[in-house]
Structures are given as C-alpha cells and as structure tokens.
Design an enzyme around this catalytic site. Structure first.
Site, mmCIF file in Angstrom:
data_model
loop_
_atom_site.group_PDB
_atom_site.id
_atom_site.type_symbol
_atom_site.label_atom_id
_atom_site.label_comp_id
_atom_site.label_asym_id
_atom_site.label_seq_id
_atom_site.Cartn_x
_atom_site.Cartn_y
_atom_site.Cartn_z
ATOM 1 N N LYS A 225 6.017 -4.404 7.878
ATOM 2 C CA LYS A 225 5.584 -4.070 6.516
ATOM 3 C C LYS A 225 6.599 -3.126 5.889
ATOM 4 O O LYS A 225 7.082 -2.202 6.559
ATOM 5 C CB LYS A 225 4.189 -3.422 6.557
ATOM 6 C CG LYS A 225 3.597 -3.140 5.175
ATOM 7 C CD LYS A 225 2.151 -2.628 5.258
ATOM 8 C CE LYS A 225 1.549 -2.396 3.877
ATOM 9 N NZ LYS A 225 0.150 -1.905 3.932
ATOM 10 N N SER B 188 -3.425 -4.389 1.170
ATOM 11 C CA SER B 188 -2.067 -4.349 0.680
ATOM 12 C C SER B 188 -1.049 -4.995 1.622
ATOM 13 O O SER B 188 0.062 -5.277 1.200
ATOM 14 C CB SER B 188 -1.644 -2.903 0.428
ATOM 15 O OG SER B 188 -1.607 -2.174 1.652
ATOM 16 N N SER C 76 -6.492 -2.391 4.343
ATOM 17 C CA SER C 76 -5.292 -3.201 4.114
ATOM 18 C C SER C 76 -4.754 -3.980 5.305
ATOM 19 O O SER C 76 -3.853 -4.801 5.126
ATOM 20 C CB SER C 76 -4.167 -2.336 3.555
ATOM 21 O OG SER C 76 -4.383 -2.143 2.189
HETATM 22 N N1 GLN Z 1 -7.525 -1.728 -1.381
HETATM 23 C C1 GLN Z 1 -7.563 -0.322 -1.093
HETATM 24 C C2 GLN Z 1 -6.790 0.416 -2.146
HETATM 25 O O1 GLN Z 1 -6.364 -0.164 -3.060
HETATM 26 C C3 GLN Z 1 -7.021 -0.047 0.281
HETATM 27 C C4 GLN Z 1 -5.561 -0.197 0.384
HETATM 28 C C5 GLN Z 1 -5.028 0.141 1.735
HETATM 29 O O2 GLN Z 1 -5.762 0.090 2.725
HETATM 30 N N2 GLN Z 1 -3.767 0.519 1.768
HETATM 31 O O3 GLN Z 1 -6.605 1.588 -2.076
#
Ligand code: GLN
Length: 485
Positions: free
Chosen positions: A76, A152, A176
């Site tokens: 990532k 994400s 995410s």
């Molecule tokens: N969807 C959540 C957010 O927008 C979690 C994102 C994540 O886990 N990095 O913050």
C-alpha cells in the site's frame, strides 16, 4: 502460479520449480497488461522488482532464505519505502521519494525477502471507503469494473483479487483492510492495535491506524502477519510481547468455539441478501462444531459518530506537517510564508482531506473540545467496555463486514454521510483496538460478501484458525473474477 497460495509459492521456490525472477516477471507482465484498466498501482518499477527478485534467488541458492523469500507482494502506498515514490494517494506527496523504509517494509522485504511489485492506489491519506478520493483516480473492482473496490486499501485489494500480486499489505483505521477485502472477495486481517509497527506508515489517526495482511486465504494472512508483527522501539505504541507464530493454531478443530452474535449487527441497516449470506456462513460454523450466543454491544450505534470526531481530530494534527517546506508539494506562486503554507495546502490536498482537517480543527478548538472531542473519547471507552463484557460469553464475535456489496463508482461520492455509513460494522473494532478479519462468505448478484470475525485482544491466531477451518469447508475464497484474461 498466478493463482497459487503463498504456501505453494514457497514450496515451488524452495524446490527450484521456479525462480523468484521468473515468478516476479509473471506478475510484472500481468500488471503491465491489466493495471491500465484497474488502476490498482500508483507506482510500478519493474527494474527494481526484478533486482529484488534476483537478490532473493541468491538467498535461496545460498540456503539462507526464509519461507517467504522471493514471493512478490504489493505494498500500500502509505508505507515509506526507500527509493520508491511514496504518495499516500495525494497530490501533496506526488513527487515524494522516500529516503527510508517503514518498519513493515524493512521486515517484509529486507528481512523476510518478499519482493515488492510496487505501491498500490488508496484513498487520499487513507480517508475513504471507496478508493475514489485518490489523487491518482479511482480503482476499479475486478468483479464489476463499474463498481468501487472499497477503501481505503482498494488498490491492494484489487491487486490481489485480480491476481496482479499474490498478496498485499493494507492499513485499517476504521475498516480499510476489512471493507475492501469484503468487496473484492479477499481475506484481510487488522491486528490488535500495537502488534504491527506504525514507524514509516504515513499517519492518519495514530490511535486507530494499524497495518495488516490482505490475501486470498487465512493461511496466507497468517504467514504474512508472521513477517510483519513484532516490537519496534521506533513506535512508542508498539507492544513488547513475545514473538508469536500466527499459523500455530490454524488446524485446531472448532468444536466448542463460542460465536457471539451482537444483536446490534443483526438488526436494521444491512442489505437482506448480504445478511442471508452471513447467516449461511454461521450455519456452516455450527456444522463445524461451533455454538452461537446472542451478545450485545449497546454503544456500537455511536461508533461512527465518535470515530468522525476522533479520527479527524488526530488527522488535523498529523497533517499539519505537510506545509510545503521540506518535502512534498509547494504552490508555484505565493506572496509570503503564510501565503505559501495556505496555497500549498489548498492546492495539495483534496476535498475529503480538507473536510477532515476542518472538522478536526473545529472539534479540538477551545470551547468545543469538551463538547465533542472529550465526549467522543468517553464514548470510545464505553464501546471498548461493551466488547470486554461480550467476550465473557464468547470467543469470537461475528457479523457482516459491510452492509452492502460493492456499490457503483460515484454512487456515494457526493454524500459523505452515506459513505461514512459503509463502515458501521468495522469502526467499533478500531475504537476498541481489537483484532478483526473479513472472510469471503458468498455472492449476491455476482458480487462478493464478507463475514467479519472480531477477536479479543491478541486473539489473532484464534481468528485465523476460525477463518481457516471455514475456508477448508467452503470455496468462496477460491473464486476469481472472470473476464480479465
Ligand atoms: N472509511 C473510513 C474513513 O474514511 C476508514 C478509513 C480507514 O480505515 N483508513 O475514515
């Protein structure tokens, strides 16, 4: 080889049936062919990958290889990797080449000998649930390229689902790893907070961020977690614990496993067909000898609200370092120093990141701190206590990972609250610091569904065991999207 498990790849490399160079070339070629459609990678560098593969082959020939040496992996783009462009999905870092390795990268690549295929696309600074906030464009779900892969860690999820890589890393602040795993038919694990070092992992919300593996199976995730986890003195929240073999309990029978079903996860808010797939998975667990018991997480309905105070508060502080001075984007034209800061940040950050910075600065400001931030911290404690209570009655908690299957690109992009609600089942786990997994458990209209498994602190091996036994009895995790070639 494209569809092989990590165990099979490890055996093939050890038996010299294939070299790391040949294996890496297979994936490099597949990325070149399919990435233009899927947009799973932000940065690829075939020469770098092939050089790492050659080095792995030397270790294999010398007999100094570990189990994962020579296996390709996608990273990532939130992890700093020496000599690699590291963007975090943002224009702010579009030109940033990291001078050092994150601990995760060092452990996986320098120590374990995994070969990086490149840096995967992600929501900007990991803020999102659909991979649509990336400066580098959305990632497409290989099960239906008009749909999102989740976020994400959407690039990592698609890289593995489309077999552009055998496995990948992700990070999970509010879901995410688990949510894109669910939407792309992968197995993903967010470890207990503090098990994997955050050093060199670009910070979003430091008290919630945790890195973990994304792969086809629980067995693969266990092998990867072995290479990622461990105490790191460079991360002040890293936990000093004896090293664990996360594969050790994979084969344990599930007879007597007590599965807790929170009534709050089985009420309204979830698509009926998704719920039916989850219930079918639970029936399979009962066949394997597990029992179910109803538990309650009475404060879980507050988790999204508490998260959207705490995460932006921490983000607003963490992102203050991006000022255009020492690295990253700097606006072309500006008057004085303040103007340079303002223009660099105004032009370097996207809309979702700005929204979070504004919310965060607001809830931390004098006069609002007690009403919002302090209150959210109190709710966070109540949520964590709910889990402590629930785990008195069960060993593993199960429920859906995501309330729906993959949605259409653009469908929720204009409505932040709708987007935030796609994490209703995952966020409480981060607030409590617990380990959580998503495991493929069926399809609705040709789109994958994920089953979520939540464990008590440090119960990773038990979660992986529960997931692995289920995967031995089912084949959902082996299904691959068709039509990619
Ligand atoms: N969807 C959540 C957010 O927008 C979690 C994102 C994540 O886990 N990095 O913050």
């Amino acid at each position: 080889m494209i569809n092989a498990s990590l165990k099979q790849l490890s055996q093939a490399l050890a038996a010299k049936q294939i070299s790391s160079l040949e294996l890496t070339q297979l994936f490099v070629d597949r990325i070149a062919r399919l990435n233009p459609t899927l947009n799973a990678f932000i940065t690829i560098d075939a020469e770098k990958s092939l050089a790492a593969a050659r080095a792995a082959d030397v270790r294999i020939a010398a007999g100094t290889a570990g189990r994962l040496t020579g296996i390709p992996i996608a990273q990532k783009d939130i992890f700093c990797a020496e000599g690699w462009r590291t963007t975090c999905g943002s224009k702010m870092l579009a030109n940033f080449v990291s001078p050092y390795d994150a601990t995760v990268i060092r452990k996986m690549e320098s120590e374990a000998g995994l070969v990086s295929l490149g840096k995967t696309n992600m929501d900007e600074f990991a803020m999102g649930s659909s991979n649509e906030t990336s400066f580098f464009g959305p990632v497409r779900n290989p099960w239906d390229t008009e749909r999102v892969p989740g976020g994400s860690s959407g690039g990592s999820a698609v890289a593995v689902a489309a077999r552009l890589a055998p496995a990948a890393t992700g990070t999970d602040t509010g879901g995410s790893i688990r949510q894109p795993a669910a939407l792309c038919n992968l197995t993903g694990l967010k470890p207990t907070y503090g098990v994997v070092s955050r050093y060199g992992m670009i910070a979003f919300a430091s008290s919630l961020d945790q890195a973990g593996p994304m792969a086809a199976s629980a067995e693969d995730c266990a092998l990867l977690l072995n290479s990622m986890a461990g105490f790191d003195e460079r991360d002040s929240t890293s936990l000093e614990r004896p090293a664990e073999d996360y594969s050790r309990d994979l084969e344990k029978p599930l007879a007597g496993l007590r599965i807790g079903l929170p009534k709050e996860f089985f009420g309204e808010g979830c698509d009926a067909a998704v719920m039916a797939a989850v219930r079918a998975a639970l029936a399979e667990y009962e066949k394997l000898g597990a029992t179910t018991v109803e538990v309650s997480l009475p404060n879980s309905h507050l988790s999204v609200a508490a998260y959207y105070v705490i995460a932006p508060a921490e983000a607003s502080s963490n992102l203050s370092r991006f000022d255009g001075v020492r690295y990253g984007f700097r606006a072309e034209d500006y008057g004085n120093l303040d103007d340079m800061y303002m223009k660099s940040r105004a032009q370097g950050f996207g809309a979702e990141v700005k929204r979070r910075i504004m919310i965060g600065a607001y809830v931390l400001s004098h006069g609002y701190y007690d009403a919002y931030y302090l209150q959210a911290q109190r709710i966070r404690r109540l949520i964590a206590n709910d889990f402590v209570e629930a785990f008195k009655f069960c060993d593993v908690i199960m429920g859906p990972t995501s309330p729906s299957t993959a949605f259409k690109l653009g469908e929720k992009a204009a409505d932040p609250v709708q987007m935030y609600l796609s994490d209703i089942y995952t966020i409480a786990v981060n607030l409590a610091g617990l380990p959580g997994m998503s495991v493929p458990c069926g399809f609705v209209g040709g789109l994958p569904v994920g089953l979520q498994l939540i464990g008590n602190y440090f119960a990773e091996a038990r979660l992986l065991n529960a997931a692995h036994r289920y995967q031995q009895a089912t084949d959902w995790h082996l299904r691959r999207p068709l039509g990619l070639g």
